[in-house]
Design a protein around this motif. Structure first.
Motif, PDB file in Angstrom:
ATOM      1  N   MET A   1       1.025  -0.969  -0.150  1.00  0.00           N
ATOM      2  CA  MET A   1       0.291  -0.240   0.034  1.00  0.00           C
ATOM      3  C   MET A   1       0.872   1.214   0.601  1.00  0.00           C
ATOM      4  SD  MET A   1      -2.672   0.682   2.902  1.00  0.00           S
ATOM      5  CE  MET A   1      -3.937   0.121   2.346  1.00  0.00           C
ATOM      6  N   GLU A   2       0.777   1.937  -0.673  1.00  0.00           N
ATOM      7  CA  GLU A   2       1.587   3.241  -0.963  1.00  0.00           C
ATOM      8  C   GLU A   2       0.597   4.431  -0.226  1.00  0.00           C
ATOM      9  OE1 GLU A   2       1.560   7.433  -3.089  1.00  0.00           O
ATOM     10  OE2 GLU A   2      -0.086   6.112  -3.745  1.00  0.00           O
ATOM     11  N   ARG A   3       1.930   5.029   0.789  1.00  0.00           N
ATOM     12  CA  ARG A   3       2.287   5.815   1.823  1.00  0.00           C
ATOM     13  C   ARG A   3       3.215   6.448   1.660  1.00  0.00           C
ATOM     14  NH1 ARG A   3       1.859   2.394   6.739  1.00  0.00           N
ATOM     15  NH2 ARG A   3       3.465   3.817   7.505  1.00  0.00           N
ATOM     16  N   LYS A   4       2.364   8.164   2.130  1.00  0.00           N
ATOM     17  CA  LYS A   4       3.294   9.700   1.233  1.00  0.00           C
ATOM     18  C   LYS A   4       3.664  10.190   3.048  1.00  0.00           C
ATOM     19  CE  LYS A   4       1.338  10.212  -3.320  1.00  0.00           C
ATOM     20  NZ  LYS A   4       0.202  11.284  -4.273  1.00  0.00           N
ATOM     21  N   ILE A   5       4.609  11.192   2.740  1.00  0.00           N
ATOM     22  CA  ILE A   5       4.685  12.201   3.844  1.00  0.00           C
ATOM     23  C   ILE A   5       3.864  13.118   3.625  1.00  0.00           C
ATOM     24  CG2 ILE A   5       6.346  12.381   5.549  1.00  0.00           C
ATOM     25  CD1 ILE A   5       6.255  10.037   5.555  1.00  0.00           C
ATOM     26  N   ILE A   6       3.284  13.479   4.448  1.00  0.00           N
ATOM     27  CA  ILE A   6       2.656  14.951   3.837  1.00  0.00           C
ATOM     28  C   ILE A   6       3.125  15.933   5.390  1.00  0.00           C
ATOM     29  CG2 ILE A   6       1.687  14.524   2.468  1.00  0.00           C
ATOM     30  CD1 ILE A   6      -1.330  14.832   4.700  1.00  0.00           C
ATOM     31  N   THR A   7       2.651  17.251   4.732  1.00  0.00           N
ATOM     32  CA  THR A   7       2.492  18.546   6.322  1.00  0.00           C
ATOM     33  C   THR A   7       1.014  18.628   6.271  1.00  0.00           C
ATOM     34  OG1 THR A   7       4.832  19.303   5.038  1.00  0.00           O
ATOM     35  CG2 THR A   7       3.337  20.659   6.042  1.00  0.00           C
ATOM     36  N   THR A   8       0.944  18.908   7.474  1.00  0.00           N
ATOM     37  CA  THR A   8      -0.799  18.477   8.063  1.00  0.00           C
ATOM     38  C   THR A   8      -0.144  20.364   8.116  1.00  0.00           C
ATOM     39  OG1 THR A   8       0.306  18.319  10.561  1.00  0.00           O
ATOM     40  CG2 THR A   8      -0.543  17.123   8.476  1.00  0.00           C
ATOM     41  N   ALA A   9      -1.321  21.358   8.083  1.00  0.00           N
ATOM     42  CA  ALA A   9      -1.658  22.884   8.753  1.00  0.00           C
ATOM     43  C   ALA A   9      -0.377  23.610   9.664  1.00  0.00           C
ATOM     44  CB  ALA A   9      -3.362  23.112   9.414  1.00  0.00           C
ATOM     45  N   ASP A  10      -0.183  22.383  10.977  1.00  0.00           N
ATOM     46  CA  ASP A  10       0.668  23.067  12.000  1.00  0.00           C
ATOM     47  C   ASP A  10       2.019  23.420  11.251  1.00  0.00           C
ATOM     48  OD1 ASP A  10       1.136  20.487  13.011  1.00  0.00           O
ATOM     49  OD2 ASP A  10       0.406  21.020  14.203  1.00  0.00           O
ATOM     50  N   GLY A  11       2.031  22.705   9.949  1.00  0.00           N
ATOM     51  CA  GLY A  11       3.474  22.599  10.240  1.00  0.00           C
ATOM     52  C   GLY A  11       4.318  21.040  10.111  1.00  0.00           C
ATOM     53  N   SER A  12       2.999  20.420  10.593  1.00  0.00           N
ATOM     54  CA  SER A  12       4.343  19.188  11.471  1.00  0.00           C
ATOM     55  C   SER A  12       3.911  17.670  10.729  1.00  0.00           C
ATOM     56  CB  SER A  12       3.528  18.746  12.763  1.00  0.00           C
ATOM     57  OG  SER A  12       2.013  18.321  13.405  1.00  0.00           O
ATOM     58  N   LYS A  13       4.641  16.774   9.846  1.00  0.00           N
ATOM     59  CA  LYS A  13       4.419  15.937   8.868  1.00  0.00           C
ATOM     60  C   LYS A  13       3.536  14.726   9.993  1.00  0.00           C
ATOM     61  CE  LYS A  13       8.294  17.801   6.819  1.00  0.00           C
ATOM     62  NZ  LYS A  13       7.449  17.806   4.803  1.00  0.00           N
ATOM     63  N   THR A  14       3.145  13.664   9.214  1.00  0.00           N
ATOM     64  CA  THR A  14       1.936  13.391   9.576  1.00  0.00           C
ATOM     65  C   THR A  14       1.924  11.814   8.249  1.00  0.00           C
ATOM     66  OG1 THR A  14       0.600  11.648  10.018  1.00  0.00           O
ATOM     67  CG2 THR A  14      -0.176  13.573   8.237  1.00  0.00           C
ATOM     68  N   ILE A  15       1.895  10.817   7.920  1.00  0.00           N
ATOM     69  CA  ILE A  15       1.832   9.479   7.044  1.00  0.00           C
ATOM     70  C   ILE A  15       0.261   9.709   6.720  1.00  0.00           C
ATOM     71  CG2 ILE A  15       1.465   6.894   6.342  1.00  0.00           C
ATOM     72  CD1 ILE A  15       4.327   7.102   8.940  1.00  0.00           C
ATOM     73  N   HIS A  16      -0.023   9.557   5.006  1.00  0.00           N
ATOM     74  CA  HIS A  16      -1.544   9.332   4.635  1.00  0.00           C
ATOM     75  C   HIS A  16      -1.412   8.069   3.504  1.00  0.00           C
ATOM     76  CE1 HIS A  16      -3.858  10.272   0.996  1.00  0.00           C
ATOM     77  NE2 HIS A  16      -4.462  10.997   1.381  1.00  0.00           N
ATOM     78  N   LEU A  17      -2.759   7.572   3.701  1.00  0.00           N
ATOM     79  CA  LEU A  17      -2.459   6.774   2.198  1.00  0.00           C
ATOM     80  C   LEU A  17      -3.406   6.734   2.032  1.00  0.00           C
ATOM     81  CD1 LEU A  17      -2.742   3.876   6.029  1.00  0.00           C
ATOM     82  CD2 LEU A  17      -0.595   4.637   4.565  1.00  0.00           C
ATOM     83  N   PRO A  18      -3.190   6.828   0.739  1.00  0.00           N
ATOM     84  CA  PRO A  18      -3.840   7.612  -0.435  1.00  0.00           C
ATOM     85  C   PRO A  18      -5.341   6.403  -0.751  1.00  0.00           C
ATOM     86  CG  PRO A  18      -1.393   8.329  -0.900  1.00  0.00           C
ATOM     87  CD  PRO A  18      -1.492   7.143   0.254  1.00  0.00           C
ATOM     88  N   GLU A  19      -4.732   5.134  -0.360  1.00  0.00           N
ATOM     89  CA  GLU A  19      -5.633   3.933  -1.266  1.00  0.00           C
ATOM     90  C   GLU A  19      -6.930   3.431   0.036  1.00  0.00           C
ATOM     91  OE1 GLU A  19      -5.305  -0.584  -1.734  1.00  0.00           O
ATOM     92  OE2 GLU A  19      -4.105   0.841  -2.553  1.00  0.00           O
ATOM     93  N   LEU A  20      -6.470   4.788   1.409  1.00  0.00           N
ATOM     94  CA  LEU A  20      -7.700   4.476   1.865  1.00  0.00           C
ATOM     95  C   LEU A  20      -8.186   5.655   2.582  1.00  0.00           C
ATOM     96  CD1 LEU A  20      -5.760   1.887   4.118  1.00  0.00           C
ATOM     97  CD2 LEU A  20      -7.657   1.252   3.087  1.00  0.00           C
ATOM     98  N   ASN A  21      -7.983   6.626   1.945  1.00  0.00           N
ATOM     99  CA  ASN A  21      -7.417   8.247   1.933  1.00  0.00           C
ATOM    100  C   ASN A  21      -7.956   8.791   3.847  1.00  0.00           C
ATOM    101  OD1 ASN A  21      -8.339  11.141   1.674  1.00  0.00           O
ATOM    102  ND2 ASN A  21     -10.837  10.918   2.180  1.00  0.00           N
ATOM    103  N   GLU A  22      -7.030   7.785   4.600  1.00  0.00           N
ATOM    104  CA  GLU A  22      -6.343   7.421   5.584  1.00  0.00           C
ATOM    105  C   GLU A  22      -4.605   8.747   6.130  1.00  0.00           C
ATOM    106  OE1 GLU A  22      -9.054   7.788   7.735  1.00  0.00           O
ATOM    107  OE2 GLU A  22      -8.802   6.503   9.759  1.00  0.00           O
TER     108      GLU A  22
END
Length: 226
Positions: A1-22
């Motif tokens: 499953m694809e996993r993307k590192i994204i930047t959230t609104a407060d500048g901190s990072k998290t992991i996004h799972l596009p396939e699950l939109n989670e």
């Protein structure tokens, strides 16, 4: 499953799972969510209600280690001993954890080694992060938890019910109820009516609270019988 590192609104990072939109944390701010849901509504709250000389915490969904790291920082301010158990069925890869920028965004770069140690430490073995913060990471499915009356506080940070409804059932919350000591507290970002009713079914007294940025409400549940 694809996993993307994204930047959230407060500048901190998290992991996004596009396939699950989670997302592992709120896209409206990973750190803001953690502070509001787990620190303000859980950690700070239980200390205001109970005179505790130490705190035993279980996190359901250790994930990126953000909640553990912020808890460490808050406990350090008041010199409170913490025993922290993080339960995770599918641990985040060390390479992904290294991309999380929490010490930088929280302006505690000098604590980078603490965050790194949380992820580099072995699973199924207790580790002393500092003299006041003991961490035990358990690679375990939530349904297999068997602890009884051991914890004061639960951070329930599993993936949402839309993605994993089996983690938000009466059976799971019965385990959570059994895990907690008398007057123990569970906090979660979730606010669905079905989740609240499942908590109430097993005996929790449940409060609906204002949610973190981007979310109207969240839930806090208290064990009121020993």
């Amino acid at each position: 499953m694809e996993r993307k590192i994204i930047t959230t609104a407060d500048g901190s990072k998290t992991i996004h799972l596009p396939e699950l939109n989670e997302h592992y944390h709120s896209k409206h701010g990973a750190i803001n969510e953690a502070k509001h849901v787990f620190i303000k509504s859980g950690f700070d709250y239980i200390l205001s209600k109970n005179k505790l000389s130490a705190l035993d915490i279980m996190e359901i969904g250790f994930g990126t280690g953000l909640n553990a790291f912020i808890t460490f920082l808050e406990a350090e301010k008041i010199n409170l001993p913490i025993h922290y158990v993080g339960v995770e069925a599918y641990p985040v890869a060390l390479s992904e954890a290294k991309l999380m920028n929490y010490p930088e965004v929280l302006a505690v770069k000098e604590k980078q080694q603490v965050f790194d140690t949380m992820h580099q430490s072995l699973w199924e073995l207790p580790v002393e992060i500092t003299s006041n913060f003991k961490l035990f990471k358990r690679k375990q499915f939530f349904a297999d938890i068997q602890d009884k009356s051991r914890f004061d506080l639960i951070y329930f940070d599993a993936f949402g019910a839309r993605v994993q409804p089996e983690l938000w059932t009466i059976e799971i919350f019965r385990k959570m109820y059994e895990v907690l000591r008398f007057k123990g507290v569970l906090v979660t970002y979730a606010a669905k009516g079905s989740v609240r009713r499942a908590m109430q079914e097993v005996g929790f007294v449940v409060e609906r609270l204002p949610g973190p940025p981007g979310k109207r409400e969240m839930l806090r549940a208290t064990k009121v019988e020993s």
